[in-house]
Write a protein that holds these residues in place. Structure first.
Motif, short mmCIF file in Angstrom:
data_model
loop_
_atom_site.label_atom_id
_atom_site.label_comp_id
_atom_site.label_asym_id
_atom_site.label_seq_id
_atom_site.Cartn_x
_atom_site.Cartn_y
_atom_site.Cartn_z
N LYS A 100 0.73 -1.37 -0.21
CA LYS A 100 0.01 0.06 -0.27
C LYS A 100 0.71 1.07 0.09
CE LYS A 100 -0.45 -0.16 5.11
NZ LYS A 100 0.41 1.09 5.50
N ASP A 101 2.17 1.10 0.42
CA ASP A 101 2.91 2.34 0.48
C ASP A 101 4.04 2.25 -0.66
OD1 ASP A 101 1.65 3.79 2.80
OD2 ASP A 101 2.91 2.23 4.04
N GLY A 102 3.77 1.44 -1.70
CA GLY A 102 4.73 1.66 -3.05
C GLY A 102 5.95 0.70 -2.99
N ASN A 103 6.01 -0.30 -1.83
CA ASN A 103 7.19 -1.20 -1.70
C ASN A 103 6.98 -2.33 -2.54
OD1 ASN A 103 8.48 0.53 0.40
ND2 ASN A 103 6.77 -0.17 1.81
N PHE A 104 8.00 -2.70 -3.31
CA PHE A 104 8.01 -3.58 -4.32
C PHE A 104 7.92 -5.11 -3.40
CE2 PHE A 104 10.25 -6.88 -6.70
CZ PHE A 104 9.64 -6.77 -7.96
N ILE A 105 6.93 -5.89 -3.79
CA ILE A 105 6.73 -7.39 -3.30
C ILE A 105 7.24 -8.37 -4.29
CG2 ILE A 105 5.03 -8.85 -2.44
CD1 ILE A 105 3.26 -6.84 -1.41
N ARG A 106 6.84 -8.50 -5.40
CA ARG A 106 7.25 -9.42 -6.29
C ARG A 106 6.87 -9.24 -7.87
NH1 ARG A 106 2.61 -12.06 -4.07
NH2 ARG A 106 4.19 -12.73 -2.58
N SER A 107 7.62 -9.38 -8.75
CA SER A 107 7.13 -9.48 -10.13
C SER A 107 6.98 -10.64 -10.75
CB SER A 107 8.58 -9.22 -10.99
OG SER A 107 8.37 -8.76 -12.24
N LEU A 108 5.77 -10.57 -11.35
CA LEU A 108 4.93 -11.91 -11.84
C LEU A 108 5.69 -12.45 -12.91
CD1 LEU A 108 1.28 -11.03 -11.48
CD2 LEU A 108 3.01 -11.59 -9.69
N SER A 109 5.81 -13.83 -13.04
CA SER A 109 6.36 -14.76 -14.28
C SER A 109 5.68 -14.45 -15.26
CB SER A 109 6.72 -16.00 -14.02
OG SER A 109 7.19 -16.86 -14.89
N TYR A 110 5.73 -13.74 -16.35
CA TYR A 110 4.91 -13.43 -17.56
C TYR A 110 5.15 -13.94 -18.73
CZ TYR A 110 1.32 -10.85 -20.17
OH TYR A 110 0.23 -10.50 -21.03
N PRO A 111 4.58 -14.79 -19.15
CA PRO A 111 4.66 -15.59 -20.57
C PRO A 111 4.40 -14.51 -21.87
CG PRO A 111 2.68 -16.34 -20.01
CD PRO A 111 3.25 -15.38 -18.89
N TYR A 112 5.70 -14.09 -22.34
CA TYR A 112 5.53 -13.28 -23.52
C TYR A 112 6.61 -13.25 -24.46
CZ TYR A 112 9.32 -10.13 -22.31
OH TYR A 112 10.94 -9.63 -22.04
N TYR A 113 6.56 -12.72 -25.69
CA TYR A 113 7.47 -12.89 -26.75
C TYR A 113 8.04 -11.54 -27.37
CZ TYR A 113 5.44 -17.64 -27.04
OH TYR A 113 4.93 -18.90 -26.50
N GLY A 114 9.13 -11.27 -27.42
CA GLY A 114 9.79 -9.97 -27.79
C GLY A 114 10.72 -9.24 -26.65
N LEU A 115 11.49 -8.53 -27.05
CA LEU A 115 12.27 -7.88 -26.34
C LEU A 115 11.85 -6.91 -25.43
CD1 LEU A 115 15.60 -7.70 -28.61
CD2 LEU A 115 14.79 -9.49 -26.90
N ILE A 116 10.86 -6.10 -26.20
CA ILE A 116 10.09 -4.89 -25.36
C ILE A 116 8.71 -5.05 -25.32
CG2 ILE A 116 10.13 -2.37 -24.89
CD1 ILE A 116 13.01 -2.08 -25.98
N THR A 117 7.83 -4.96 -24.45
CA THR A 117 6.47 -5.07 -24.55
C THR A 117 5.90 -4.20 -23.35
OG1 THR A 117 4.65 -6.59 -24.40
CG2 THR A 117 6.38 -6.90 -22.98
N SER A 118 4.58 -3.98 -23.38
CA SER A 118 3.89 -3.22 -22.43
C SER A 118 2.74 -3.85 -22.00
CB SER A 118 3.80 -1.70 -23.20
OG SER A 118 3.42 -0.83 -22.09
N ILE A 119 2.47 -3.79 -20.56
CA ILE A 119 1.15 -4.10 -20.33
C ILE A 119 0.12 -3.29 -20.47
CG2 ILE A 119 0.12 -5.49 -18.26
CD1 ILE A 119 2.63 -6.93 -19.60
N LEU A 120 -0.75 -3.35 -21.23
CA LEU A 120 -1.91 -2.23 -21.37
C LEU A 120 -3.28 -2.70 -20.74
CD1 LEU A 120 -1.29 -0.64 -24.81
CD2 LEU A 120 -0.49 0.07 -22.53
N TYR A 121 -3.25 -4.02 -20.58
CA TYR A 121 -4.71 -4.32 -20.14
C TYR A 121 -4.51 -5.33 -18.85
CZ TYR A 121 -4.36 -3.74 -25.24
OH TYR A 121 -4.03 -3.22 -26.50
#
Length: 826
Positions: free
Chosen positions: A469-490
Motif C-alpha cells: 500500500k505504500d509503494g514497496n516492491f513485493i514481487r514481479s510476476l512470471s509473465y509469458p511473452y514474446y519479444g524484447l520490449i513489451t507493455s502491459i496495457l490491459y
C-alpha cells in the motif's frame, strides 16, 4: 481599440447544458522529461536558443516553440517568440545577435509568410530582412558562414511530377537577398536515387562541405562534396570511407583547422579526414543514440549511450562509460571555455537524472567532466494513464512522468486529497525508462501494476508487479511473452483478487506464437492460465479486457478467434476460461474494437472503427445486450470528412451511465462535435467535453459522485494543472417547456462594434423579478462578476476587464437556473 468578437456557443434541442468546471484548488503539476527539444544555436553572449515541437516547460517555467535560456539554464524572459509562428526547423545566429529561422511560417490568418525569416534579438520579426518565400522549398539544413552569408539546403518536389524530391542548396547575403554569384545547386541523377543532403558545414568562407549520398562528380558517386563560394564542385576532393556498402550518415563536425569528422552506420563508425579529404582515422566504436561534435582543438567527442573522445593527431580514442545517456542525443553546441551542451530525449547521463539537456566541460588540455552548474531541464505535460481513489480519499496515479509539483518521482505516486504529493509513498519505485499503464487494488490493500517490460530486469517495476500500500516492491510476476520490449496495457482484478493481464504487441515469431499474450494469475501472483496456450486459436489484435461482476471476462479487439469460435471483435470467456457460447457479439466482421465500457445494466458499449477497402477508417459506436445482441434503440452515428480517417479511440464511463467519447471525428448524429463529447446510455448527445483544453487526450476517470470526478490523461488545463484534474458540472438543469417547446427564459447579444459589452434580454414574465447573476470562467468556475438584475427587459455587462477566453453567464431565479456560454476574443 481593436474590435471585440463575442462568439456564442449555441446548444440547441431538448437537452441539458453541462459545462464542465476544473476545480482550481486541485492542481497537481505533473511533468515528464520532454523528448521534443533541440539546441538551436549559441549566441555570442553564450545564451542558448532552443526549439521545441510542442509547448512545454524549462524547469517549472512555461516556454514556447522557440525560447532562450541563460548560461546557467534559467529561462530568459526578455526573448518572446511570435505566437503566430510555428516551430522553426533550423536556427542560426548572426554576429549582431539577429536570429535566422527556417521553417514553414504563416501569418495569423494562415497566409504563407516565408520559409526563412530573421528575428531581432528580442524575438520580434525583422521587417528589413529579405525573407525567402519559396513555399515548396523545405529547408532541412542552415549554416551561417564567418562572413555572415547564409547557406541553406533542403528539398523541392520533382519538376517532372514524379513522386520524390530533389535536394537543393543556395547561398544568401547577410540581409537575405540571394547571392547571384552562387548558382542554385540541384542534386539529382537520371536514376531513381537522387542526391540527398543530410548535413552541411563550412571549412572557411569559401569552402562549404555538403554531406549525404549519391552525389555525382564526373563518373564517381561521393558522400561528401566540397563547393566553393561560386558553386563550383572541387573535383580533387574525394573522401573515401572504409565501408561503402552499408553507409548511413548521422552527422558531420568540422574543426577550426578544417579537419572533418563523420559519424555513420548505426551510430558507431567514426571516420576523420584532413581538410583535403585524406582519411587519417577510422574506427567502429560500438554505440547507440550518438552525436558527433568538435572537441576544441583536440579532436572530436561522441555523445551517446557510450561517450568517446577521438584524438585524430595521435590516431587514438578513449571511452567514458559514466557519461553515457539512456536515449537519443539530437544535437550539441559549444559555449565559451570548451563547455558542450547537448540535448535529446534522454533522462539520464551516467547516474544523473537529466531531463533532455546537460553540459560537460571539455577544455583543450583536460579530460571532459560533467558540469553540475547547468540546471536546465526540459519538460512536457506528463501522462496519467490510470488512477485509483483510496478509502482515505488519497489517490494513486500511474503513467509517464518525472516531476510532481517540482518533486522528482518516477511514473507512479500517491496524492493527498488536495493534489499535493504524498511523501510517504515510495517515489523511486519505477525505473526512469519504464512507464506505468494500469493500477488495480486487491482487497488486502496491495496494488497490481502493469507497465513497460524489458529484458533488463533490475528489481524495479517491470511488466506486472505487486506492490504494498505504500509503494514497496513485493514481487514481479512470471509473465509469458514474446519479444524484447513489451507493455502491459490491459489489466483487471476480479472479486477473488485474481489478476488478468495482457500485453499489446501484435506479431508472430518463427514458431507461430502471437506477441500479444493474455494470462490469469492467482491473488498472490501464481500463473493459473496462459490464455494463448489454452484458448486463443488466432488473434490479429486485441485492445482490452473487462472483468464482469460475475467474473466472466470480456475481450475485445480485431479478428479474435477464441476456443475455436469464428473471428469476431469481442468474445466473452467463462470463469474457467472457456468461451461463453451464449455470447455472440453482433459487430461487423472487419470491426476494430478499440475501447469498451460495461454499463450498470450489464449492457456493453463498444467503440472503434471499420477499415474500408480504400483504407479509410469509419468510426462506429454500438450497444450490445448481455448476450451480444445489438441494441436497436441506441442511436450513434459518428461521421467525419469522407476523405479523412475517423476513430473512436477511448470510452470513459461517467456517472448515471453517461459516456465520454474520445477520438478523431467531427460529427455526431448530424451535429458538429470536437474530439471529446458526452452521451447518455441510449446514445443521446449531452454536451461537448472541455473544448477549451489544449488537444486533450483522456485515459482514466475516478467517480466521486454524480456531478464531480477526477480525470487523467495528457493535456494542459487552463488553471495550470497538468494531466490530472478534479472536475464538476456547472449546471445540469433542464429548462421547463414553454408552450410546446423547451426554451430559455432569456437570450444574449454580442455587440462587436460599439463597445465590449454583452447584452441580455429577459422574457416579459421575468421583467418585474429581481434576479441574481454570475459571470464565471468556464474552465475554473471562478466568479469574475456578480450582482442583481433589477427588473428590466434589457441589461448589459461590461467585459473590458475580462481576458480572452470562455465564460458562463449564470442567471439564478427562485426555483430555476439558466446558463449562457460565450467566448471573448479580441
Amino acid at each position: 481599440m481593436q474590435k471585440l468578437k463575442l462568439t456564442l456557443l449555441l446548444i440547441l434541442g431538448y437537452m441539458a447544458l453541462v459545462a464542465q468546471v476544473i476545480d482550481p484548488a486541485f492542481a497537481p503539476r505533473i511533468l515528464r522529461a520532454s523528448n521534443n527539444h533541440n539546441i538551436a544555436a549559441v549566441q555570442v553572449d553564450n545564451k542558448l536558443l532552443v526549439t521545441a515541437s510542442i509547448k512545454g516547460y524549462v524547469n517549472n517555467e512555461s516556454v514556447g516553440l522557440l525560447f532562450r535560456v541563460h548560461e546557467d539554464g534559467e529561462v530568459d524572459r526578455s526573448f518572446q517568440y511570435p505566437s503566430q509562428l510555428s516551430a522553426p526547423f533550423r536556427v542560426g545566429v548572426q554576429k549582431d545577435g539577429k536570429i535566422i529561422i527556417a521553417g514553414n511560417f504563416k501569418t495569423s490568418t494562415g497566409a504563407f509568410l516565408g520559409n526563412l525569416l530573421r528575428l531581432l534579438p528580442n524575438g520580434t520579426i525583422d521587417q528589413t530582412f529579405a525573407s525567402l518565400s519559396k513555399e515548396t522549398f523545405s529547408i532541412n539544413q542552415l549554416v551561417i558562414l564567418p562572413n555572415q552569408k547564409i547557406f541553406v539546403s533542403g528539398f523541392l518536389p520533382r519538376p517532372d511530377g514524379k513522386s520524390g524530391v530533389i535536394y537543393h542548396a543556395l547561398l544568401m547575403l547577410p540581409d537575405g537577398t540571394i547571392d547571384k554569384g552562387f548558382p542554385e545547386l540541384f542534386f539529382s541523377t537520371e536514376s531513381t536515387s537522387p542526391g540527398i543532403i543530410d548535413d552541411i558545414d563550412f571549412q572557411s568562407n569559401n569552402e562549404l562541405i555538403i554531406a549525404g549520398s549519391n552525389f555525382k562528380v564526373g563518373n564517381r558517386t561521393q558522400k561528401l562534396l566540397r563547393v566553393d563560394s561560386l558553386g563550383k564542385v572541387d573535383t580533387l576532393f574525394n573522401p573515401v570511407f572504409t565501408n561503402t556498402f552499408i553507409f548511413n550518415l548521422r552527422n558531420i563536425a568540422i574543426l577550426a583547422d578544417g579537419t572533418i569528422g563523420v559519424l555513420s552506420g548505426d551510430f558507431s563508425t567514426v571516420t576523420v579526414f584532413d581538410r583535403n579529404g585524406k582519411r587519417i582515422f577510422s574506427e567502429n566504436l560500438r554505440n547507440e543514440f550518438a552525436f558527433l561534435h568538435p572537441l576544441g582543438k583536440r579532436g572530436f567527442i561522441i555523445l551517446g549511450k557510450s561517450h568517446y573522445e577521438v584524438y585524430h593527431t595521435t590516431n587514438s580514442y578513449s571511452k567514458r562509460e559514466d557519461f553515457g545517456v539512456n536515449d537519443y542525443i539530437f544535437n550539441a553546441e559549444t559555449q565559451a571555455e570548451g563547455r558542450i551542451v547537448f540535448a535529446g530525449q534522454f533522462t539520464q547521463v551516467g547516474n544523473r537524472f537529466k531531463a533532455g539537456i546537460a553540459r560537460i566541460k571539455a577544455g583543450d588540455n583536460i579530460f571532459s567532466s560533467f558540469d553540475d552548474n547547468f540546471k536546465a531541464g526540459f519538460y512536457a505535460p506528463g501522462v496519467v494513464s490510470d488512477a485509483l481513489k483510496l478509502k482515505d480519499e488519497k489517490i494513486v496515479i500511474g503513467g509517464y512522468f518525472h516531476l510532481i509539483n517540482g518533486t522528482r518521482v518516477n511514473h507512479i505516486a500517491r496524492l493527498m486529497p488536495n493534489g499535493q504529493l504524498d511523501p510517504s509513498f515510495n517515489q523511486n519505485l519505477a525505473n526512469i525508462n519504464r512507464g506505468v499503464n494500469k493500477i488495480k487494488q486487491q482487497s488486502n490493500g496491495n496494488f497490481v501494476v502493469g507497465g513497460t517490460r524489458t529484458p533488463d530486469f533490475d528489481g524495479l517495476l517491470n511488466g506486472i508487479d505487486i506492490i504494498d500500500k505504500d509503494g514497496n516492491f513485493i514481487r514481479s510476476l512470471s509473465y509469458p511473452y514474446y519479444g524484447l520490449i513489451t507493455s502491459i496495457l490491459y489489466l483487471d482484478v476480479d472479486a477473488n483478487d485474481r489478476i488478468y493481464a495482457g500485453e499489446n504487441i501484435a506479431y508472430r515469431d518463427g514458431l507461430g506464437n502471437s506477441g500479444q499474450t493474455l494470462a490469469r494469475y492467482s491473488a498472490n501472483g501464481v500463473l493459473e492460465a496462459n490464455y494463448n496456450d489454452l484458448y486463443i486459436n488466432s488473434l490479429v489484435r486485441y485492445n482490452g479486457l473487462i472483468v464482469q461482476p460475475d467474473q466472466k471476462l470480456l475481450i475485445f479487439g480485431h479478428s479474435l478467434r477464441y476456443d475455436n469460435s469464428d473471428t469476431t471483435a469481442m468474445i466473452r470467456a467463462l470463469p474457467n476460461g472457456l468461451r461463453d457460447s451464449r455470447f455472440a457479439a453482433e459487430a461487423e466482421r472487419n470491426a476494430y474494437a478499440t475501447s469498451g465500457a460495461l454499463l450498470s445494466t450489464g449492457e456493453i458499449i463498444l467503440g472503434g472503427y471499420t477499415r474500408k477497402s480504400d483504407n479509410i477508417n469509419r468510426s462506429f459506436l454500438i450497444k450490445l445486450d448481455s448476450l451480444g445482441k445489438k441494441s436497436m434503440n441506441f442511436n450513434a452515428n459518428i461521421g467525419t470528412n469522407p476523405d479523412r480517417p475517423s476513430i473512436v479511440s477511448f470510452l470513459t464511463k461517467l456517472p448515471l451511465d453517461h459516456l465520454l467519447i474520445s477520438g478523431s471525428f467531427d460529427q455526431y448524429n448530424g451535429r458538429s462535435v470536437n474530439k471529446n463529447f458526452i452521451i447518455d446510455k441510449n446514445g443521446k448527445f449531452i454536451a461537448d467535453f472541455f473544448p477549451n483544453l489544449d488537444n486533450p487526450r483522456f485515459s482514466s476517470t475516478i467517480i466521486i459522485n454524480e456531478n464531480s470526478y477526477y480525470l487523467g490523461g495528457s493535456f494542459i488545463a487552463p488553471n495550470g494543472a497538468v494531466s490530472f484534474v478534479k472536475i464538476s458540472a456547472i449546471s445540469t438543469s433542464i429548462n421547463k417547456p414553454e408552450s410546446k417547446l423547451f426554451a430559455k427564459k432569456s437570450k444574449i447579444f454580442p455587440n462587436p462594434i460599439i463597445s465590449e459589452k454583452l447584452s441580455l434580454e429577459l422574457n416579459s414574465a421575468l421583467v418585474e423579478t429581481d434576479l441574481q447573476f454570475q459571470i464565471c470562467e468556464l474552465a475554473t468556475g471562478r466568479i469574475v462578476q456578480s450582482g442583481l438584475i433589477l427588473g428590466k427587459p434589457f441589461t448589459s455587462f461590461d467585459l473590458k476587464t475580462l481576458t480572452n477566453g470562455s465564460y458562463v453567464l449564470r442567471l439564478i431565479g427562485e426555483k430555476w437556473q439558466e446558463t449562457h456560454v460565450f467566448n471573448k476574443i479580441k
